[in-house]
Design a protein around this motif. Structure first.
Motif, short mmCIF file in Angstrom:
data_model
loop_
_atom_site.label_atom_id
_atom_site.label_comp_id
_atom_site.label_asym_id
_atom_site.label_seq_id
_atom_site.Cartn_x
_atom_site.Cartn_y
_atom_site.Cartn_z
N GLN A 168 -5.67 -3.83 -14.34
CA GLN A 168 -4.49 -4.70 -14.28
C GLN A 168 -4.77 -5.96 -13.48
OE1 GLN A 168 -1.63 -1.07 -13.44
NE2 GLN A 168 -0.42 -2.87 -13.80
N LEU A 169 -5.47 -5.82 -12.36
CA LEU A 169 -5.80 -7.00 -11.55
C LEU A 169 -6.67 -7.97 -12.33
CD1 LEU A 169 -6.54 -5.34 -8.08
CD2 LEU A 169 -4.59 -6.80 -8.66
N LEU A 170 -7.66 -7.44 -13.03
CA LEU A 170 -8.55 -8.30 -13.83
C LEU A 170 -7.77 -8.98 -14.95
CD1 LEU A 170 -11.71 -6.03 -14.06
CD2 LEU A 170 -11.47 -8.13 -12.73
N LEU A 171 -6.91 -8.22 -15.62
CA LEU A 171 -6.12 -8.79 -16.72
C LEU A 171 -5.20 -9.89 -16.22
CD1 LEU A 171 -5.27 -8.69 -19.69
CD2 LEU A 171 -3.59 -6.93 -19.07
N ILE A 183 6.82 -3.31 -11.69
CA ILE A 183 6.23 -3.01 -13.00
C ILE A 183 4.72 -2.85 -12.87
CG2 ILE A 183 5.81 -3.94 -15.31
CD1 ILE A 183 8.54 -5.32 -15.10
N PHE A 184 4.10 -3.70 -12.05
CA PHE A 184 2.65 -3.62 -11.87
C PHE A 184 2.24 -2.25 -11.33
CE2 PHE A 184 -1.16 -3.93 -9.28
CZ PHE A 184 -2.04 -4.61 -10.11
N PHE A 185 2.91 -1.80 -10.26
CA PHE A 185 2.52 -0.53 -9.63
C PHE A 185 3.09 0.68 -10.35
CE2 PHE A 185 1.86 -3.40 -5.94
CZ PHE A 185 0.55 -3.06 -5.67
N LEU A 186 4.04 0.46 -11.24
CA LEU A 186 4.62 1.58 -11.97
C LEU A 186 3.60 2.20 -12.93
CD1 LEU A 186 7.41 2.90 -11.94
CD2 LEU A 186 8.02 1.52 -13.93
N VAL A 187 2.76 1.36 -13.53
CA VAL A 187 1.79 1.86 -14.51
C VAL A 187 0.79 2.84 -13.88
CG1 VAL A 187 -0.01 1.21 -16.16
CG2 VAL A 187 2.05 -0.20 -15.93
N PRO A 188 0.06 2.47 -12.81
CA PRO A 188 -0.83 3.45 -12.19
C PRO A 188 -0.10 4.63 -11.59
CG PRO A 188 -0.71 1.47 -10.84
CD PRO A 188 -0.03 1.15 -12.13
N PHE A 240 0.82 -1.22 0.00
CA PHE A 240 0.00 0.00 0.00
C PHE A 240 0.85 1.27 0.00
CE2 PHE A 240 -3.13 -3.07 1.49
CZ PHE A 240 -4.23 -2.71 0.73
N LEU A 241 2.14 1.14 0.27
CA LEU A 241 3.04 2.30 0.26
C LEU A 241 3.85 2.40 -1.03
CD1 LEU A 241 4.52 2.02 3.89
CD2 LEU A 241 2.58 3.39 3.13
N LEU A 242 3.89 1.34 -1.79
CA LEU A 242 4.84 1.22 -2.89
C LEU A 242 4.64 2.25 -3.99
CD1 LEU A 242 7.25 -0.37 -3.86
CD2 LEU A 242 5.71 -2.06 -4.86
N MET A 243 3.40 2.63 -4.28
CA MET A 243 3.16 3.56 -5.38
C MET A 243 3.61 4.99 -5.06
SD MET A 243 -0.58 2.36 -6.79
CE MET A 243 -0.80 3.92 -7.63
N THR A 244 3.58 5.37 -3.80
CA THR A 244 3.83 6.76 -3.43
C THR A 244 5.17 7.31 -3.92
OG1 THR A 244 2.41 6.56 -1.48
CG2 THR A 244 4.00 8.36 -1.49
N PHE A 258 -5.67 1.21 -2.70
CA PHE A 258 -4.36 1.53 -3.28
C PHE A 258 -4.34 2.97 -3.79
CE2 PHE A 258 -3.57 -3.17 -4.08
CZ PHE A 258 -2.48 -3.24 -3.23
N ALA A 259 -5.39 3.36 -4.51
CA ALA A 259 -5.43 4.69 -5.12
C ALA A 259 -5.59 5.79 -4.08
CB ALA A 259 -6.56 4.76 -6.15
N ILE A 260 -6.52 5.60 -3.12
CA ILE A 260 -6.80 6.66 -2.15
C ILE A 260 -5.66 6.84 -1.17
CG2 ILE A 260 -7.97 5.30 -0.37
CD1 ILE A 260 -9.23 8.64 -1.75
N ILE A 261 -5.02 5.74 -0.75
CA ILE A 261 -3.88 5.84 0.16
C ILE A 261 -2.71 6.51 -0.53
CG2 ILE A 261 -2.13 4.50 1.40
CD1 ILE A 261 -4.35 2.50 2.10
#
Length: 301
Positions: free
Chosen positions: A109-112, A76-81, A31-35, A177-180
């Motif tokens: 991405q999760l669905l894909l 790579i997964f979190f880099l896109v958003p 939950f912190l990784l995207m920041t 993920f987005a709001i945090i």
């Protein structure tokens, strides 16, 4: 903020988060990784950001040992958003549109990945989850605390329940993920002297009244279809009702922020009230009533 010590600090933080994935802190890490990546993309030129990302990826892969591929995949997964949200911050878009964009990208991405994983390995997700859960529950059965067969039956039921509620889990995890990420990014950038767009104040949160009717429809469906069924309407009721209860819980928190503002309470009071609202599910009814009826006008002089 150009290529300086601040960007290097955020790159180092991103690397530390990736290296912590194999540890018990991984639930917090995700939950912190995207920041840090959002901050880096927001404050750096795309080419410079690409250089930072490449160095972080290489270091994480080499330093993670056997977990290198996992760290690289998650990055790579979190880099896109992160890039999407950072791009919208640069464009000075409204906060809700940025959060919504991040939410939709993560959800897609999760669905894909779920579809590709299922097609490639052709697995029964419910059975795999049941086997994983059973391994954790077997110890209670072997110690004599539970009767024989309890672990297998409980694991099977839990596996089926998780698969049935998978849409809800994907929606809520993507939203969190987005709001945090937005909250942490805005707080960090504010400390650096950069003001990013804020979400509407909690006291102004208002859900559309039509959600009350959707909730009532969901309740009717939940009573009309068998809870242990696997049909379309069972899945709808299993996901729609909890999702709307979560929404009404958020609305209840907003109501108490409004009440605190109207009655001139300390700002700490609604924050403290929010804790039991989140911990005790029946408090969602306050939010439901706030949406269904004009409660707020009775507290305004």
């Amino acid at each position: 903020m150009n290529i300086g010590w601040k960007s290097l600090v955020w790159s180092f933080i991103a690397l530390l988060l990736l290296l912590s994935i194999p540890t018990p802190l991984n639930a917090l890490t995700l939950f912190l990784l995207m920041t840090p990546f959002v901050i880096l993309f927001t404050t750096l030129r795309p080419a410079v950001f690409a250089g930072h990302a490449a160095v972080i990826a290489a270091a994480a892969y080499l330093l993670s040992g056997a977990y290198g591929p996992l760290a690289l995949t998650l990055m790579i997964f979190f880099l896109v958003p992160s890039i999407v949200m950072g791009f919208l911050y640069k464009k000075r878009r409204k906060a809700w549109s940025i959060v919504l964009a991040g939410f939709l990208v993560i959800l897609a991405q999760l669905l894909l990945e779920l579809v590709l994983f299922s097609l490639q390995f052709r697995i029964d997700l419910s059975a795999e989850l049941a086997a994983l859960i059973q391994n954790s529950l077997t110890q209670f059965e072997t110690s004599g605390m539970m009767p024989a067969g309890w672990a297998a039956n409980t694991a099977s039921d839990l596996g089926d329940a998780i698969v049935t509620m998978l849409p809800l889990l994907l929606l809520l995890s993507s939203f969190l993920f987005a709001i945090i990420t937005h909250g942490l990014t805005r707080a960090a950038m504010s400390r650096a002297g950069v003001q990013l767009p804020a979400l509407p104040q909690a006291k102004t949160w208002r859900l559309p009244r039509s959600l009350v009717w959707y909730y009532l429809i969901g309740l009717v469906i939940s009573y009309a279809v068998p809870a242990d069924g696997g049909g379309f309407w069972t899945v709808v009721s299993a996901n729609l009702v909890p999702l709307l209860r979560f929404a009404f819980t958020v609305q209840a928190i907003g109501f108490f922020f409004f009440l605190a503002d109207a009655r001139k309470w300390s700002k700490v009071v609604p924050v403290l009230i929010a804790v039991p609202i989140v911990l005790f599910p029946p408090f969602y009814l306050i939010g439901l009533l706030d949406v269904a009826f004009p409660l707020r006008r009775y507290f305004v002089k």
